[in-house]
Design a protein around this motif. Structure first.
Motif, PDB file in Angstrom:
ATOM      1  N   CYS A 114     -26.179 -67.457 -17.731  1.00 58.74           N
ATOM      2  CA  CYS A 114     -25.742 -68.675 -17.039  1.00 58.74           C
ATOM      3  C   CYS A 114     -24.640 -69.385 -17.824  1.00 58.74           C
ATOM      4  CB  CYS A 114     -26.926 -69.612 -16.810  1.00 58.74           C
ATOM      5  SG  CYS A 114     -28.062 -69.020 -15.546  1.00 58.74           S
ATOM      6  N   TYR A 115     -24.732 -69.326 -19.144  1.00 59.19           N
ATOM      7  CA  TYR A 115     -23.683 -69.916 -19.978  1.00 59.19           C
ATOM      8  C   TYR A 115     -22.349 -69.216 -19.706  1.00 59.19           C
ATOM      9  CZ  TYR A 115     -21.343 -72.028 -23.951  1.00 59.19           C
ATOM     10  OH  TYR A 115     -20.465 -72.737 -24.737  1.00 59.19           O
ATOM     11  N   ALA A 116     -22.393 -67.897 -19.577  1.00 60.10           N
ATOM     12  CA  ALA A 116     -21.179 -67.133 -19.268  1.00 60.10           C
ATOM     13  C   ALA A 116     -20.636 -67.530 -17.892  1.00 60.10           C
ATOM     14  CB  ALA A 116     -21.457 -65.638 -19.330  1.00 60.10           C
ATOM     15  N   LEU A 117     -21.512 -67.744 -16.923  1.00 65.97           N
ATOM     16  CA  LEU A 117     -21.064 -68.212 -15.608  1.00 65.97           C
ATOM     17  C   LEU A 117     -20.421 -69.590 -15.743  1.00 65.97           C
ATOM     18  CD1 LEU A 117     -20.888 -67.992 -12.493  1.00 65.97           C
ATOM     19  CD2 LEU A 117     -23.124 -69.115 -12.431  1.00 65.97           C
ATOM     20  N   GLY A 118     -21.027 -70.458 -16.531  1.00 64.09           N
ATOM     21  CA  GLY A 118     -20.460 -71.779 -16.764  1.00 64.09           C
ATOM     22  C   GLY A 118     -19.063 -71.700 -17.348  1.00 64.09           C
ATOM     23  N   ASP A 119     -18.842 -70.679 -18.173  1.00 64.80           N
ATOM     24  CA  ASP A 119     -17.513 -70.469 -18.749  1.00 64.80           C
ATOM     25  C   ASP A 119     -16.513 -70.083 -17.653  1.00 64.80           C
ATOM     26  OD1 ASP A 119     -15.867 -70.414 -21.113  1.00 64.80           O
ATOM     27  OD2 ASP A 119     -15.869 -68.221 -20.957  1.00 64.80           O
ATOM     28  N   VAL A 120     -16.924 -69.217 -16.760  1.00 63.84           N
ATOM     29  CA  VAL A 120     -16.065 -68.811 -15.639  1.00 63.84           C
ATOM     30  C   VAL A 120     -15.762 -70.016 -14.745  1.00 63.84           C
ATOM     31  CG1 VAL A 120     -16.016 -67.453 -13.498  1.00 63.84           C
ATOM     32  CG2 VAL A 120     -16.842 -66.417 -15.622  1.00 63.84           C
ATOM     33  N   LEU A 121     -16.781 -70.823 -14.491  1.00 65.79           N
ATOM     34  CA  LEU A 121     -16.627 -71.968 -13.587  1.00 65.79           C
ATOM     35  C   LEU A 121     -15.987 -73.180 -14.262  1.00 65.79           C
ATOM     36  CD1 LEU A 121     -20.050 -71.853 -11.704  1.00 65.79           C
ATOM     37  CD2 LEU A 121     -17.881 -70.767 -11.088  1.00 65.79           C
ATOM     38  N   LEU A 122     -15.798 -73.080 -15.579  1.00 63.41           N
ATOM     39  CA  LEU A 122     -15.274 -74.211 -16.345  1.00 63.41           C
ATOM     40  C   LEU A 122     -16.136 -75.454 -16.107  1.00 63.41           C
ATOM     41  CD1 LEU A 122     -11.483 -73.578 -15.641  1.00 63.41           C
ATOM     42  CD2 LEU A 122     -12.780 -72.900 -17.669  1.00 63.41           C
ATOM     43  N   ALA A 123     -17.446 -75.261 -16.305  1.00 60.94           N
ATOM     44  CA  ALA A 123     -18.440 -76.313 -16.073  1.00 60.94           C
ATOM     45  C   ALA A 123     -19.073 -76.690 -17.413  1.00 60.94           C
ATOM     46  CB  ALA A 123     -19.490 -75.835 -15.075  1.00 60.94           C
TER      47      ALA A 123
END
Length: 139
Positions: A114-123
């Motif tokens: 999920c942290y990696a997804l947050g990186d993609v989403l710039l969240a």
């Protein structure tokens, strides 16, 4: 798994427009699994610089109100949406099922995913919340 918020990291306030404004269709697919989500455009754009940019009328996604995440996990995005609406990872049934079964390794792996997804989403606030939960889970 709740997130401590510092003075520097004030959470976005949920307003009426968070629930009544225009909707954004987000198509999430990792090849084997594809799902469509309808999300408040205002809400997701306040927490994700990626979506804020993608929803700009200069892009096709901004004009059609449809954003496709072609290489992302549906479960990870569901956890993001749960956090987006509650600001609390404890509300995620996907995470609770791992945590509730005391499967610490899978739980930590899911937090990292999920942290990696947050990186993609710039969240950034989502990532901060995940990092706080990750640190708490390995203490």
């Amino acid at each position: 798994m709740s997130c401590q918020v510092s003075v520097m990291d004030k959470p976005t306030m949920l307003t009426k427009s968070s629930f009544t404004g225009p909707l954004l269709k987000v198509v999430v697919s990792n090849g084997a699994n594809t799902e469509e989500f309808l999300v408040s455009k205002d809400l997701i754009c306040t927490e994700s610089a990626f979506f804020k940019s993608a929803c700009n009328d200069n892009w096709k996604s901004g004009r059609t109100n449809t954003v496709t995440l072609a290489d992302d996990d549906v479960t990870d995005f569901t956890i993001f949406l749960t956090w987006l609406h509650t600001r609390n990872l404890r509300q995620s049934t996907e995470l609770n099922s791992l945590f509730g079964n005391f499967n610490t390794e899978l739980f930590i792996r899911k937090l990292v995913d999920c942290y990696a997804l947050g990186d993609v989403l710039l969240a950034e606030r989502f990532q901060n919340c995940l990092m706080n939960s990750l640190i708490a889970s390995i203490k």
